[in-house]
Design an enzyme around this catalytic site. Structure first.
Site, PDB file in Angstrom:
ATOM      1  CB  CYS A  65       2.087   4.685  14.101  1.00 41.22           C
ATOM      2  SG  CYS A  65       2.518   3.874  12.374  1.00 41.22           S
ATOM      3  CG  HIS A  72      -0.501   0.154   2.553  1.00 36.54           C
ATOM      4  ND1 HIS A  72      -0.808   1.363   3.106  1.00 36.54           N
ATOM      5  CD2 HIS A  72       0.260  -0.437   3.383  1.00 36.54           C
ATOM      6  CE1 HIS A  72      -0.021   1.404   4.306  1.00 36.54           C
ATOM      7  NE2 HIS A  72       0.496   0.278   4.386  1.00 36.54           N
ATOM      8  CB  THR A 126      -5.662 -19.542   2.031  1.00 33.38           C
ATOM      9  OG1 THR A 126      -5.964 -20.811   2.632  1.00 33.38           O
ATOM     10  CG2 THR A 126      -6.203 -19.808   0.710  1.00 33.38           C
TER      11      THR A 126
HETATM   12  C1  LIG Z   1       4.298   1.802   6.499  1.00 29.47           C
HETATM   13  C2  LIG Z   1       5.624   1.334   7.058  1.00 29.47           C
HETATM   14  C3  LIG Z   1       5.761   0.215   7.617  1.00 29.47           C
HETATM   15  C4  LIG Z   1       4.561  -0.753   7.941  1.00 29.47           C
HETATM   16  O1  LIG Z   1       3.862  -1.343   6.520  1.00 29.47           O
HETATM   17  P1  LIG Z   1       2.445  -1.792   6.623  1.00 29.47           P
HETATM   18  O2  LIG Z   1       2.256  -2.541   5.468  1.00 29.47           O
HETATM   19  O3  LIG Z   1       1.434  -0.791   6.635  1.00 29.47           O
HETATM   20  O4  LIG Z   1       2.178  -3.054   7.754  1.00 29.47           O
HETATM   21  C5  LIG Z   1       6.797  -0.560   7.980  1.00 29.47           C
HETATM   22  N1  LIG Z   1       7.945   0.298   7.854  1.00 29.47           N
HETATM   23  C6  LIG Z   1       7.956   1.635   7.142  1.00 29.47           C
HETATM   24  C7  LIG Z   1       9.148   2.174   6.898  1.00 29.47           C
HETATM   25  C8  LIG Z   1       6.778   2.174   6.884  1.00 29.47           C
HETATM   26  O5  LIG Z   1       6.656   3.283   6.215  1.00 29.47           O
END
Ligand SMILES: *Cc1c(COP(=O)(O)O)cnc(C)c1O
Length: 397
Positions: A326, A202, A238
């Site tokens: 976060c 994402h 899965t």
């Molecule tokens: C967004 C992010 C994550 C977490 O990834 P998710 O797919 O949202 O769990 C981990 N490390 C960094 C540097 C990020 O920017």
């Protein structure tokens, strides 16, 4: 508010229409479980393997070195906890930096509770890990170095190749969280001496809840998720075929236009930095001026509260972030801004704006204009600012 200017692409990105189109059939007609015997479902195995090949090629890895996961956080957890548990008889010391994502820091905290020891390296004022300190931190029982490829808050790109070289010379494994760097910076895991690497869908215009981990062949790792034999016994469950297809499509598109996109975004980024620094006084750029992600900007506006600034920007249709998504909601200033040496009162006034290839120069002009006015208004209401101006002019109020 009609206008929406999305400048929070480090938090998440829009899924491209081509990605959605590629995914759709795998929710409906092609819904079969890849592990089933009949060809209707078993052909989805081939679909997954094609995606694995594409992803592997994009970082110069072998297909069997790529494992699909539920995202960046899971990949980080798997790398850190999986290596710690598999190599615990060799040693229980891990080295990281103070500016890692919480998926890394909190995985390490969990290990500390189990008796592992962690060294958190300082970074310089730009957020770059100090290599001489890394060398000094290495012990006989060090099993893993985990240092991010590029920082999600201030965009600083770390000296990954040098870190990998140091790890290699000492026979220590090197994991890098490349969630922000993947498709923004060219990555060749062999050339950069990377043993394990995390990436996420994402953050690259793909779907949420999918990512991958690269694990160099020959490395042992304990699985995080136990269950079936999927992903060569290393990640049960899965397979999320639609998401894997979406991740592949997103990566394909991002790799195909990487050079132009990076050039476009870096130019726009520099224009945004220049405009803000020229227009708004008592402003600081956080992170390295040049050695940073092409789409990242991060500022501190003195005498301003970051959260208030975000709310005022939101009222103008502008999406930004203060610290990382976060941590917002908590009053602690970002651990990253702390680590680059900012005092709390400055770190509280931070704003991260992260661009995409859809961002235009007009968007930037609009944002800078609104920001300039909002910052001025907020400072007018600040007693700290008033005191500061008085002390500068020598006026007595
Ligand atoms: C967004 C992010 C994550 C977490 O990834 P998710 O797919 O949202 O769990 C981990 N490390 C960094 C540097 C990020 O920017």
């Amino acid at each position: 508010m009609d206008r929406l200017i999305y400048l929070d692409n480090a938090a998440t990105t829009k899924v491209k229409p081509e990605v959605v189109d590629a995914m759709l059939p795998y929710f409906t007609e092609e819904f079969g479980n890849p592990s089933s015997v009949y060809s209707f479902a078993a052909k989805n195995k081939t679909v997954i393997e094609k995606a694995r090949e594409m992803i592997a090629a994009s970082i110069n890895a072998k297909p069997k070195e790529i494992y699909f996961t539920g995202g960046g956080s899971e990949s980080d957890n798997m790398a850190i906890k999986g290596i710690a548990r598999a190599y615990k008889d060799k040693g229980r010391h891990i080295i990281t930096s103070k500016i890692e994502h919480h998926a890394v820091l909190h995985s390490l905290r969990a290990l500390e509770k189990d008796g592992y020891e962690v060294t958190y390296l300082d970074v310089d004022e730009y957020g770059v890990v100090k290599l001489d300190e890394l060398k000094k931190a290495i012990r006989d029982d060090t099993i893993l170095i985990t240092i991010m490829f590029a920082n999600n808050e201030i965009g600083t790109i770390e000296p990954v190749k040098e870190i990998g070289q140091i790890a290699k010379e000492h026979g220590i494994l090197f994991h890098t969280d490349a969630v922000q760097a993947y498709t923004q910076v060219p990555i060749d895991v062999k050339e950069l001496n990377i043993d394990l690497m995390s990436a996420s869908g994402h953050k690259i215009n793909g779907p949420k809840g999918i990512g991958y981990i690269y694990i160099k062949s020959g490395i042992n790792i304990e699985p995080l998720i136990d269950g079936g034999a999927q992903e060569r016994n290393r990640r049960a469950g899965t397979e999320n075929v639609p998401a894997i297809v979406g991740l592949k499509k997103a990566a394909e598109l991002a790799i195909a236009n990487m050079e132009e996109r990076v050039a476009y975004e870096s130019e726009l980024r520099d224009y945004l930095i220049k405009s803000i620094m020229e227009r708004i006084p008592y402003t600081r750029l956080n992170g390295d001026r040049h050695n940073r992600l092409p789409n990242n900007t991060n500022f501190c506006f003195q005498f301003i509260e970051g959260e208030t600034l975000l709310i005022m920007l939101d009222m103008e249709g502008i999406c930004g972030s203060s610290g990382s998504a976060c941590t917002s909601g908590s009053l602690d200033p970002s651990h990253v801004l702390k680590a680059i040496g900012l005092p709390d009162e400055i770190a509280h006034g931070s704003l991260r704006l992260t661009l995409s290839e859809e961002t235009t120069k007009e968007d930037i002009d609009y944002v800078v204009d609104k920001l300039d006015k909002i910052v001025a208004r907020l400072r007018q209401m600040s007693t700290m600012y008033a005191d500061f101006i008085d002390s500068k002019t020598g006026d007595v109020r």
